[in-house]
Design a protein around this motif. Sequence first.
Motif, mmCIF file in Angstrom:
data_model
loop_
_atom_site.group_PDB
_atom_site.id
_atom_site.type_symbol
_atom_site.label_atom_id
_atom_site.label_comp_id
_atom_site.label_asym_id
_atom_site.label_seq_id
_atom_site.Cartn_x
_atom_site.Cartn_y
_atom_site.Cartn_z
ATOM 1 N N LEU A 227 0.862 -1.180 0.000
ATOM 2 C CA LEU A 227 0.000 0.000 0.000
ATOM 3 C C LEU A 227 0.889 1.218 0.000
ATOM 4 O O LEU A 227 1.720 1.390 0.881
ATOM 5 C CB LEU A 227 -0.879 0.035 1.254
ATOM 6 N N LEU A 228 0.752 2.029 -0.980
ATOM 7 C CA LEU A 228 1.547 3.246 -1.058
ATOM 8 C C LEU A 228 0.699 4.374 -0.510
ATOM 9 O O LEU A 228 -0.061 5.003 -1.225
ATOM 10 C CB LEU A 228 1.960 3.509 -2.510
ATOM 11 N N LEU A 229 0.837 4.635 0.775
ATOM 12 C CA LEU A 229 -0.032 5.604 1.431
ATOM 13 C C LEU A 229 0.059 6.991 0.828
ATOM 14 O O LEU A 229 -0.927 7.699 0.741
ATOM 15 C CB LEU A 229 0.289 5.641 2.928
ATOM 16 N N ALA A 230 1.239 7.372 0.358
ATOM 17 C CA ALA A 230 1.380 8.702 -0.227
ATOM 18 C C ALA A 230 0.536 8.855 -1.483
ATOM 19 O O ALA A 230 0.050 9.926 -1.790
ATOM 20 C CB ALA A 230 2.842 8.975 -0.560
ATOM 21 N N GLY A 231 0.333 7.765 -2.235
ATOM 22 C CA GLY A 231 -0.420 7.857 -3.475
ATOM 23 C C GLY A 231 -1.839 7.346 -3.340
ATOM 24 O O GLY A 231 -2.586 7.340 -4.306
ATOM 25 N N CYS A 232 -2.213 6.882 -2.169
ATOM 26 C CA CYS A 232 -3.511 6.272 -1.963
ATOM 27 C C CYS A 232 -4.645 7.234 -2.324
ATOM 28 O O CYS A 232 -4.753 8.318 -1.777
ATOM 29 C CB CYS A 232 -3.644 5.822 -0.509
ATOM 30 N N GLY A 233 -5.462 6.827 -3.272
ATOM 31 C CA GLY A 233 -6.600 7.643 -3.666
ATOM 32 C C GLY A 233 -6.272 8.729 -4.667
ATOM 33 O O GLY A 233 -7.152 9.396 -5.166
ATOM 34 N N ASN A 234 -4.996 8.925 -4.992
ATOM 35 C CA ASN A 234 -4.601 9.981 -5.908
ATOM 36 C C ASN A 234 -4.268 9.479 -7.298
ATOM 37 O O ASN A 234 -3.839 10.252 -8.145
ATOM 38 C CB ASN A 234 -3.385 10.742 -5.352
ATOM 39 N N ALA A 235 -4.417 8.191 -7.554
ATOM 40 C CA ALA A 235 -4.050 7.623 -8.845
ATOM 41 C C ALA A 235 -4.983 8.143 -9.935
ATOM 42 O O ALA A 235 -6.202 8.143 -9.780
ATOM 43 C CB ALA A 235 -4.113 6.096 -8.786
ATOM 44 N N ALA A 236 -4.389 8.597 -11.025
ATOM 45 C CA ALA A 236 -5.175 9.042 -12.182
ATOM 46 C C ALA A 236 -5.771 7.815 -12.852
ATOM 47 O O ALA A 236 -5.076 6.827 -13.077
ATOM 48 C CB ALA A 236 -4.285 9.791 -13.154
ATOM 49 N N GLU A 237 -7.055 7.844 -13.165
ATOM 50 C CA GLU A 237 -7.688 6.724 -13.839
ATOM 51 C C GLU A 237 -7.581 6.916 -15.342
ATOM 52 O O GLU A 237 -7.965 7.954 -15.877
ATOM 53 C CB GLU A 237 -9.150 6.588 -13.423
ATOM 54 N N VAL A 238 -6.997 5.923 -16.002
ATOM 55 C CA VAL A 238 -6.812 5.980 -17.445
ATOM 56 C C VAL A 238 -7.274 4.660 -18.067
ATOM 57 O O VAL A 238 -7.255 3.622 -17.420
ATOM 58 C CB VAL A 238 -5.342 6.259 -17.829
ATOM 59 N N ALA A 239 -7.702 4.734 -19.308
ATOM 60 C CA ALA A 239 -8.158 3.539 -20.013
ATOM 61 C C ALA A 239 -6.962 2.729 -20.499
ATOM 62 O O ALA A 239 -5.894 3.279 -20.772
ATOM 63 C CB ALA A 239 -9.026 3.937 -21.202
ATOM 64 N N ILE A 240 -7.154 1.434 -20.606
ATOM 65 C CA ILE A 240 -6.119 0.583 -21.178
ATOM 66 C C ILE A 240 -5.835 1.106 -22.588
ATOM 67 O O ILE A 240 -6.737 1.416 -23.352
ATOM 68 C CB ILE A 240 -6.556 -0.892 -21.177
ATOM 69 N N GLY A 241 -4.566 1.270 -22.881
ATOM 70 C CA GLY A 241 -4.149 1.823 -24.162
ATOM 71 C C GLY A 241 -3.814 3.302 -24.093
ATOM 72 O O GLY A 241 -3.273 3.870 -25.036
ATOM 73 N N GLU A 242 -4.120 3.940 -22.960
ATOM 74 C CA GLU A 242 -3.830 5.368 -22.774
ATOM 75 C C GLU A 242 -2.628 5.530 -21.851
ATOM 76 O O GLU A 242 -2.496 4.819 -20.863
ATOM 77 C CB GLU A 242 -5.037 6.089 -22.172
ATOM 78 N N PRO A 243 -1.737 6.496 -22.130
ATOM 79 C CA PRO A 243 -0.551 6.690 -21.300
ATOM 80 C C PRO A 243 -0.863 7.435 -20.006
ATOM 81 O O PRO A 243 -1.824 8.196 -19.928
ATOM 82 C CB PRO A 243 0.364 7.537 -22.191
ATOM 83 N N ALA A 244 -0.027 7.179 -19.010
ATOM 84 C CA ALA A 244 -0.122 7.881 -17.725
ATOM 85 C C ALA A 244 1.269 8.328 -17.321
ATOM 86 O O ALA A 244 2.266 7.666 -17.629
ATOM 87 C CB ALA A 244 -0.704 6.958 -16.662
ATOM 88 N N GLU A 245 1.346 9.451 -16.641
ATOM 89 C CA GLU A 245 2.622 9.992 -16.160
ATOM 90 C C GLU A 245 3.131 9.134 -15.008
ATOM 91 O O GLU A 245 2.378 8.779 -14.101
ATOM 92 C CB GLU A 245 2.420 11.417 -15.651
ATOM 93 N N ILE A 246 4.418 8.796 -15.076
ATOM 94 C CA ILE A 246 5.097 8.170 -13.945
ATOM 95 C C ILE A 246 6.277 9.071 -13.600
ATOM 96 O O ILE A 246 6.489 10.089 -14.244
ATOM 97 C CB ILE A 246 5.533 6.718 -14.255
ATOM 98 N N ALA A 247 7.050 8.710 -12.590
ATOM 99 C CA ALA A 247 8.107 9.586 -12.090
ATOM 100 C C ALA A 247 9.095 10.042 -13.159
ATOM 101 O O ALA A 247 9.498 11.188 -13.172
ATOM 102 C CB ALA A 247 8.859 8.895 -10.957
ATOM 103 N N ASN A 248 9.467 9.160 -14.087
ATOM 104 C CA ASN A 248 10.489 9.531 -15.060
ATOM 105 C C ASN A 248 10.067 9.273 -16.507
ATOM 106 O O ASN A 248 10.882 8.957 -17.351
ATOM 107 C CB ASN A 248 11.813 8.815 -14.753
ATOM 108 N N GLY A 249 8.760 9.412 -16.780
ATOM 109 C CA GLY A 249 8.277 9.210 -18.142
ATOM 110 C C GLY A 249 6.792 8.919 -18.185
ATOM 111 O O GLY A 249 6.018 9.428 -17.368
ATOM 112 N N THR A 250 6.399 8.089 -19.155
ATOM 113 C CA THR A 250 4.997 7.678 -19.266
ATOM 114 C C THR A 250 4.924 6.161 -19.357
ATOM 115 O O THR A 250 5.845 5.501 -19.841
ATOM 116 C CB THR A 250 4.300 8.288 -20.507
ATOM 117 N N LEU A 251 3.808 5.628 -18.889
ATOM 118 C CA LEU A 251 3.551 4.200 -18.881
ATOM 119 C C LEU A 251 2.170 3.973 -19.484
ATOM 120 O O LEU A 251 1.214 4.650 -19.115
ATOM 121 C CB LEU A 251 3.598 3.668 -17.444
ATOM 122 N N THR A 252 2.085 3.040 -20.421
ATOM 123 C CA THR A 252 0.812 2.701 -21.050
ATOM 124 C C THR A 252 0.567 1.212 -20.885
ATOM 125 O O THR A 252 1.357 0.394 -21.378
ATOM 126 C CB THR A 252 0.831 3.034 -22.565
#
Length: 155
Positions: A16-41
């Motif tokens: 459980l990552l308490l710092a990020g709990c509840g703050n995750a951006a919801e994205v559709a499969i196939g759509e990119p999301a920001e991570i610490a050092n780039g994007t993840l899809t």
Amino acid sequence: MSTSFRPLWLAVPAVLLLAGCGNAAEVAIGEPAEIANGTLTVTEVRQGTAQDVEVLDLEDLQQHTPYFVRYQVAFEEGTPENEQNLSTALWDGEATGGEISPVWVQQLGDVFPCNGVAEVTAGRGEGCQLLMVEPGETLEAVEYAGRARWPVNGS
């Protein structure tokens, strides 16, 4: 002379990552999301069978259901090579109940097709993360580092 390769694996308890709990951006499969050092899809989430993972000999997770999470990652320009990876410990998700166990697999030879980030070239790579879900439960969403959440099958 025949050499047999056996993959190395490590089941990582759900974190459980308490710092990020509840703050995750919801994205559709196939759509990119920001991570610490780039994007993840996340490009695909596929439920597997016990036969798909039997080569790993996962004694503690024998009755669990495997899910294969395929993804693409693009690291920011200037990210040092030693930081161009995704931590297995930061993969998590939601299931209908119970815990999710990310499994780190280091492929030796051509034994198992899901082994984290494949070769990264020019800051881009594709990979696969194995998640094991407790018996009788279904994966509803995949998360990475508390930053992004990809619902599975419209969850």
